[in-house]
Design a protein around this motif. Structure first.
Motif, PDB file in Angstrom:
ATOM      1  N   LEU A  48      73.256 -18.417  31.290  1.00 27.25           N
ATOM      2  CA  LEU A  48      72.314 -17.233  31.193  1.00 27.25           C
ATOM      3  C   LEU A  48      70.937 -17.447  31.241  1.00 27.25           C
ATOM      4  N   ALA A  49      70.439 -18.810  31.288  1.00 24.46           N
ATOM      5  CA  ALA A  49      69.184 -19.298  31.697  1.00 24.46           C
ATOM      6  C   ALA A  49      69.058 -19.306  33.184  1.00 24.46           C
ATOM      7  N   TYR A  50      69.899 -19.138  33.993  1.00 27.09           N
ATOM      8  CA  TYR A  50      69.876 -18.754  35.607  1.00 27.09           C
ATOM      9  C   TYR A  50      68.833 -17.580  35.516  1.00 27.09           C
ATOM     10  N   LYS A  51      69.288 -16.602  34.644  1.00 24.33           N
ATOM     11  CA  LYS A  51      68.542 -15.274  34.893  1.00 24.33           C
ATOM     12  C   LYS A  51      66.954 -15.354  35.067  1.00 24.33           C
ATOM     13  N   TYR A  52      66.431 -16.150  33.812  1.00 26.19           N
ATOM     14  CA  TYR A  52      65.027 -16.055  33.511  1.00 26.19           C
ATOM     15  C   TYR A  52      64.375 -17.197  34.414  1.00 26.19           C
ATOM     16  N   LEU A  53      65.072 -18.440  34.747  1.00 23.63           N
ATOM     17  CA  LEU A  53      64.627 -19.486  35.720  1.00 23.63           C
ATOM     18  C   LEU A  53      64.796 -19.088  36.811  1.00 23.63           C
ATOM     19  N   GLY A  54      65.904 -18.345  37.348  1.00 26.24           N
ATOM     20  CA  GLY A  54      65.823 -17.800  38.968  1.00 26.24           C
ATOM     21  C   GLY A  54      64.678 -16.891  39.065  1.00 26.24           C
ATOM     22  N   LEU A  55      64.452 -15.918  38.277  1.00 30.42           N
ATOM     23  CA  LEU A  55      63.344 -15.107  38.410  1.00 30.42           C
ATOM     24  C   LEU A  55      62.102 -15.853  38.628  1.00 30.42           C
ATOM     25  N   ALA A  56      61.902 -16.685  37.667  1.00 29.12           N
ATOM     26  CA  ALA A  56      60.728 -17.534  37.660  1.00 29.12           C
ATOM     27  C   ALA A  56      60.408 -18.420  38.914  1.00 29.12           C
ATOM     28  N   HIS A  57      61.460 -18.823  39.504  1.00 33.19           N
ATOM     29  CA  HIS A  57      61.357 -19.326  40.771  1.00 33.19           C
ATOM     30  C   HIS A  57      60.916 -18.618  42.115  1.00 33.19           C
ATOM     31  N   LEU A  58      61.909 -17.298  41.940  1.00 33.52           N
ATOM     32  CA  LEU A  58      61.170 -16.327  42.968  1.00 33.52           C
ATOM     33  C   LEU A  58      59.768 -15.724  42.602  1.00 33.52           C
ATOM     34  N   ASP A  59      59.408 -15.667  41.515  1.00 33.26           N
ATOM     35  CA  ASP A  59      57.969 -15.436  41.310  1.00 33.26           C
ATOM     36  C   ASP A  59      57.071 -16.361  41.621  1.00 33.26           C
ATOM     37  N   ASP A  60      57.333 -17.680  41.529  1.00 35.03           N
ATOM     38  CA  ASP A  60      56.485 -18.476  42.229  1.00 35.03           C
ATOM     39  C   ASP A  60      56.485 -18.724  43.824  1.00 35.03           C
ATOM     40  N   GLY A  61      57.375 -18.062  44.428  1.00 37.87           N
ATOM     41  CA  GLY A  61      57.313 -17.872  45.800  1.00 37.87           C
ATOM     42  C   GLY A  61      58.691 -18.657  46.559  1.00 37.87           C
ATOM     43  N   ARG A  70      67.664 -24.705  43.279  1.00 38.18           N
ATOM     44  CA  ARG A  70      67.055 -25.491  42.176  1.00 38.18           C
ATOM     45  C   ARG A  70      67.939 -24.946  40.923  1.00 38.18           C
ATOM     46  N   LEU A  71      68.267 -23.937  40.740  1.00 42.88           N
ATOM     47  CA  LEU A  71      69.292 -23.910  39.575  1.00 42.88           C
ATOM     48  C   LEU A  71      70.549 -24.770  39.724  1.00 42.88           C
ATOM     49  N   VAL A  72      71.153 -24.805  40.574  1.00 46.60           N
ATOM     50  CA  VAL A  72      72.481 -25.564  40.522  1.00 46.60           C
ATOM     51  C   VAL A  72      72.132 -27.142  40.737  1.00 46.60           C
ATOM     52  N   GLU A  73      71.229 -27.492  41.220  1.00 44.85           N
ATOM     53  CA  GLU A  73      70.752 -28.977  41.344  1.00 44.85           C
ATOM     54  C   GLU A  73      70.515 -29.441  39.624  1.00 44.85           C
ATOM     55  N   GLU A  74      70.005 -28.377  38.894  1.00 45.77           N
ATOM     56  CA  GLU A  74      69.383 -28.801  37.722  1.00 45.77           C
ATOM     57  C   GLU A  74      70.693 -28.933  36.511  1.00 45.77           C
ATOM     58  N   ASP A  75      71.926 -28.373  36.843  1.00 44.36           N
ATOM     59  CA  ASP A  75      72.790 -27.776  36.153  1.00 44.36           C
ATOM     60  C   ASP A  75      74.024 -28.792  36.211  1.00 44.36           C
ATOM     61  N   GLY A  90      64.241  -9.730  50.554  1.00 47.38           N
ATOM     62  CA  GLY A  90      65.660  -9.225  50.930  1.00 47.38           C
ATOM     63  C   GLY A  90      66.673 -10.354  51.365  1.00 47.38           C
ATOM     64  N   ASN A  91      66.129 -11.549  51.345  1.00 46.99           N
ATOM     65  CA  ASN A  91      66.952 -12.650  51.637  1.00 46.99           C
ATOM     66  C   ASN A  91      67.730 -12.921  50.361  1.00 46.99           C
ATOM     67  N   ALA A  92      68.919 -13.173  51.005  1.00 45.08           N
ATOM     68  CA  ALA A  92      70.095 -13.317  49.733  1.00 45.08           C
ATOM     69  C   ALA A  92      70.728 -14.853  49.733  1.00 45.08           C
ATOM     70  N   ALA A  93      71.307 -15.139  48.502  1.00 45.54           N
ATOM     71  CA  ALA A  93      72.137 -16.296  48.564  1.00 45.54           C
ATOM     72  C   ALA A  93      73.015 -16.254  47.349  1.00 45.54           C
ATOM     73  N   THR A  94      74.232 -16.839  47.679  1.00 46.75           N
ATOM     74  CA  THR A  94      75.170 -16.742  46.374  1.00 46.75           C
ATOM     75  C   THR A  94      75.951 -18.227  46.521  1.00 46.75           C
ATOM     76  N   TRP A  95      76.384 -18.504  45.184  1.00 49.47           N
ATOM     77  CA  TRP A  95      76.997 -19.861  44.942  1.00 49.47           C
ATOM     78  C   TRP A  95      78.261 -19.581  44.124  1.00 49.47           C
ATOM     79  N   THR A  96      79.332 -20.406  44.544  1.00 52.69           N
ATOM     80  CA  THR A  96      80.629 -20.305  43.902  1.00 52.69           C
ATOM     81  C   THR A  96      80.973 -21.673  43.505  1.00 52.69           C
ATOM     82  N   GLY A  97      81.002 -22.256  42.284  1.00 58.10           N
ATOM     83  CA  GLY A  97      81.436 -23.634  42.088  1.00 58.10           C
ATOM     84  C   GLY A  97      82.822 -23.864  42.309  1.00 58.10           C
ATOM     85  N   SER A  98      83.187 -25.108  42.654  1.00 61.01           N
ATOM     86  CA  SER A  98      84.214 -25.682  42.767  1.00 61.01           C
ATOM     87  C   SER A  98      85.405 -25.510  41.677  1.00 61.01           C
TER      88      SER A  98
END
Length: 280
Positions: A48-61, A70-75, A90-98
């Motif tokens: 659940l930390a992805y939500k707030y960390l992810g938005l913070a990364h986006l807000d930082d540019g 950044r989220l997956v590298e640190e997890d 509007g750029n998008a990205a998706t991650w699915t772990g193995s």
């Protein structure tokens, strides 16, 4: 055990998330969004930390892909995670772990000049769920973003959805000044926490959200002249209210009737409701 879509509207003004799952209150865990920043869904063995960390990364540019990297590298649990992000452009990205349970996967794409989306799911009946969601998003381009997100979720549900069954669904849409009274950015924030048919119930709530919490457009506004004002006052008294103003407040129609003591206009649908010609 979830399928979701995160997206930016084609006009670039809105960001949103729609999600459904065989999981209690999925809306409390998966979606997050901020107007002008982006939107994110975190699921599978969700961090659940992805939500707030992810938005913070986006807000930082950061772009969606950089933020997700950044989220997956640190997890250390990254291989059990699944997430989708769309950024301010509007750029998008998706991650699915193995280690996510099959079927699991996702897609990203662009829509219009300014829109973009990421669609993902795990423990699905198959890839047809994600494929149906993408097609529904693309085919509904003339609709408001909340309707497009709902259309994608409905298509995924109809295609099989979560292979374990159904339980909850949620829809979150943000847009500058879109909240109640224009005081925040939350245009839609609806959750069905425990229901046998949550996506259908979510659609019903979207209709109610539009009625109660969306301001009337000029095309929907009927001018209130003296004759109509007298009629409205009489109809309100017939409903047991002291005045039309009291009726509006008791029924929560403030977003669809002029706020003046003597309203200059009333929404066409609200007029039909007080006349008994239309159901709320």
């Amino acid at each position: 055990m979830t399928f979701s879509i995160v997206a930016r509207s084609d006009d670039g003004d809105s960001w949103g998330v729609a999600v459904a799952s065989k999981f209690l209150a999925v809306g409390s865990a998966v979606p997050a969004a901020a107007a002008g920043v982006g939107a994110i869904a975190t699921q599978a063995d969700a961090n659940l930390a992805y939500k707030y960390l992810g938005l913070a990364h986006l807000d930082d540019g950061a772009t969606a892909q950089v933020a997700l990297d950044r989220l997956v590298e640190e997890d250390d649990g990254r291989e059990h995670r699944q997430a989708g992000i769309v950024d301010s452009d509007g750029n998008a990205a998706t991650w699915t772990g193995s280690e996510c349970f099959a079927w699991a996967g996702g897609v990203t794409g662009r829509s219009g000049e300014r829109g973009g989306y990421a669609i993902q799911g795990n423990i699905l009946t198959g890839p047809e769920v994600v494929e149906a969601m993408e097609k529904a998003w693309q085919d509904s381009e003339s609709q408001p973003v909340e309707r497009r997100l709902l259309a994608a979720l409905t298509a995924g549900d109809a295609a099989g959805g979560d292979s374990r069954g159904r339980q909850s669904a949620a829809l979150l849409v943000v847009r500058d000044g879109a909240g109640y009274g224009g005081h925040d950015d939350v245009a839609v924030d609806l959750r069905v926490d425990d229901h046998a048919d949550p996506v259908t119930e979510l659609a019903r709530l979207v209709d109610l959200n539009e009625l109660y919490l969306t301001a009337s457009t000029p095309e929907e506004q009927v001018p209130v002249d003296d004759a109509l004002m007298m009629e409205l006052e009489a109809l309100a008294k017939a409903e047991g209210k002291d005045s039309f103003h009291m009726w509006v407040g008791s029924e929560n129609y403030e977003m669809r009737v002029d706020s003046g003591a003597r309203p200059e206009w009333i929404d066409r649908r609200i007029l039909g409701i007080i006349r008994g010609e239309e159901q709320a």
